[in-house]
Design an enzyme around this catalytic site. Sequence first.
Site, short mmCIF file in Angstrom:
data_model
loop_
_atom_site.label_atom_id
_atom_site.label_comp_id
_atom_site.label_asym_id
_atom_site.label_seq_id
_atom_site.Cartn_x
_atom_site.Cartn_y
_atom_site.Cartn_z
CD GLU A 1 -2.93 -1.22 1.73
OE1 GLU A 1 -2.75 -0.33 2.96
OE2 GLU A 1 -4.38 -2.47 2.29
CD GLU B 1 -3.49 -6.02 3.36
OE1 GLU B 1 -1.68 -5.94 3.38
OE2 GLU B 1 -3.88 -5.29 4.41
C1 GAL Z 1 -3.93 -3.02 5.07
C2 GAL Z 1 -3.15 -2.97 5.38
C3 GAL Z 1 -2.68 -3.52 7.11
C4 GAL Z 1 -3.56 -3.59 7.84
C5 GAL Z 1 -4.50 -3.91 7.01
C6 GAL Z 1 -5.87 -3.67 8.08
O1 GAL Z 1 -4.79 -1.82 4.56
O2 GAL Z 1 -1.90 -3.00 4.58
O3 GAL Z 1 -0.83 -3.69 6.57
O4 GAL Z 1 -3.56 -2.95 7.79
O5 GAL Z 1 -4.57 -3.11 6.14
O6 GAL Z 1 -7.34 -3.72 7.61
#
Ligand code: GAL
Length: 816
Positions: A414, A490
């Site tokens: 991100e 993710e």
């Molecule tokens: C994402 C991020 C992670 C964590 C997650 C929580 O956007 O990459 O590190 O913060 O959200 O939902």
Amino acid sequence: MKELLLALLMTAAATTASAQQRYETTLSNGWRFSHDKQTWQTINVPHDWAIAGPFDKKWDLQVVAIEQNGETEATEKSGRSGALPWIGKGYYQRTITIPENCKHAELVFDGAMSEPTVWFNGILAGHWAYGYNTFRVDITPFMQAGDNQLEVDLQNVEESSRWYPGAGIYRPVKLILTGSSWIDPWKTFIRTTKLAANEAELAVTVGTGNALDGGLSFVVEILDAEGQLVALESNDNVNCEGTADMTFSIKSPQLWTPETPYLYTARINYMQCGQLLDTTTQKFGIRTIQVSKEGGFQLNGVTRKIKGVCLHHDLGPLGAAVNKAALIRQIKTMKAMGCDAIRTSHNMPSQMQMDVCDSLGMMVMAESFDMWVYPKCKNGYARFFKEWSKKDIENLILANRNHPSVVMWSIGNEIPEQGSKAGKEIAESLQKLCHELDPTRPVTQGLDHAEASIESGVAKVMDVPGFNYRVHKYQKSIGQLPQGFLLGSETASTVSSRGVYKFPVVPDDNSRYASWAPGYDPKAIENADGQCSSYDVEYCSWSNLPDDDWVWQDEKPWVIGEFVWTGYDYLGEPSPYDEYWPARSSYFGICDLAGLPKDRYWLYRSHWNNNKHTIHLLPHWTWGKERRGKVTPVYCYTDYPTAELFINGKSQGKISKNPKERLDRYRLRWNDVKYEPGEVKVVVYDAEGRAAGEKSMKTAGKPADLRLDTWTQNGQTLNADGDDLAFITVSLTDAKGTLIPDASNQLMFEVTGAGTFEAVCNGDATSLESFKQPTMKLFNGQLVIIVRSAREAGVLTLKVSDKKSKLNKTININVL
Ligand code: GAL
């Protein structure tokens, strides 16, 4: 030819000169630690100075807007990096004895948190900025025969991490002594270049670290898992970079896969004019990786969807201090769920973790950075990116490229620059560097702005375009991506607390059961306790439910898999309770911080594990008077398509999964069940309509037993090495073994004999009890105690006692 080389090797080994033979040791004991260089404590490495606490919101209180969560106004945040005392300075010292005939010595740090500066005999010997990376320090110029003084200075500055980073020398330190001619292990690179029906071709590069001389050669032996020689090649053409290349043909190769994690060993012999100078070994696997529009992600030419989880590096109550037994428990638990890959979010993994993934069979996306030039937190890695990023990528790849488990590199998570031209340039240059150091693996990054990253070109230049969340954008994105596939780098970020169930059950992207939450109505929400519901219907504004990901994973061949956020709860980032105290660890985990499966574990298992059937029921069936007659939905997580539910023998209906409904495609739900104490039972039916199994749960009676379930890497015993850990799950049950699901009794622990108490954790994200004190409250009836083996064999005895129920239990663990 082979016989000749072997004979040559034998003679060479026999004629090894009196020079120092390679000596490698892990520096685990004999360290002293101090915060101020005034008072010192004797400790072992790996060491995390902050994990003992105490928890306090003052340690990491911040007034910030979390941009990644879509916030625009700064508010007070607590527990964001674990509410533990990791900020500050730390000093480590120890003595190192160097033998007379040693000509070259180096220290290999697998990571030190953070900004380590290494002093040898008072002289500056090395420095690294990033706390997560492995780095090497050549101490040859500063050493003397006999005793030498090593000092490592560390500092952690505030607001340098979005999660708990740990503190101290939290990964192993290795000392390597050699003669003046030595093999550089980071020059070893073994890759599978061709896989044919019954043969594999390997390209092997090996190299030396010392200045070149005449008559040099390398002889490389390939040994199978039983230690049998399967191939041998040599090369006396060492090039000016000190490396030599060889090609091997391996007949009937045993391929590495998560299901068959077969490992070979290369024994590398470095020779001069028939005399052996140095020998090293390198484990590796024979396997290939491809990504393509036609085949998606392929391991050994076979398409498979990645069933992955993201993992932060902390080990819950052990903190960042890495431990092999704990890693094995983590990986085995994930594998049993059907998971086949991890993403080391958002930083370099430890060698120990990669070794465990190699040998147990777990694919890895090895990540590097959570930010580039634009900071995500005030003092994060952005401070170092310009000067250090290339060096960091280089060390990540050189140290890890022989691990068969690593199937992909990630250059970032991100990254705020993903929507800019500058971001595209950085992405291209980092990816190019990865390719130069390792042409065999694809490179990805986790992008959270689909449109912007596609428009800027960032998503288009990556080998693997990885998208974080926002599945509803997959369809539009795929039409714009030249690669023809994408990865859910993710996914999910569903939140839950083990054993907590909230009513009414409402899917929601912003449920918060706490009095500060805007819109909180104390009458409408039971138990304002800072927990999340385990009905698995709560997530964050930017995220979604497991079911939402699976629709895409299942229906679109161009989605090559996913990495769920997260496999385990981790310290810090207590969303959705960033502004609520006390909350100091995450709610995202499929397992809680103690490593105990939440209900979600069984949901993933029902979908991911194709070898074992799953039948799991929730919620528990021990409710108070106030729930009698009230709607208490029952969910069944199973791979079977149909099931019938019974409450005290009365059918609640036979239902089947319904692909048209968001929550009914992968779950079986009886939403109108009214609670009455007794028994809830489910009978499952297979696709042919045959009854295939059942599961039942009963209302618990009075507390009657403290059940202790022991896990060790060997099964039941511990290794007498001072490093091995046993994990003992304590459950308070009634006389029939049913869990008392709301018990919060304060337990006491006592360890005697061949080991020590190490830590305890109950998985409650709002608990402020120390992990390192031998007492803790049960959280929803359970907790996990961790004990450490002694260095001498014997019997370790653990006594668990509970004043309230007057129960106690003792177990013995053999330490061998
Ligand atoms: C994402 C991020 C992670 C964590 C997650 C929580 O956007 O990459 O590190 O913060 O959200 O939902």
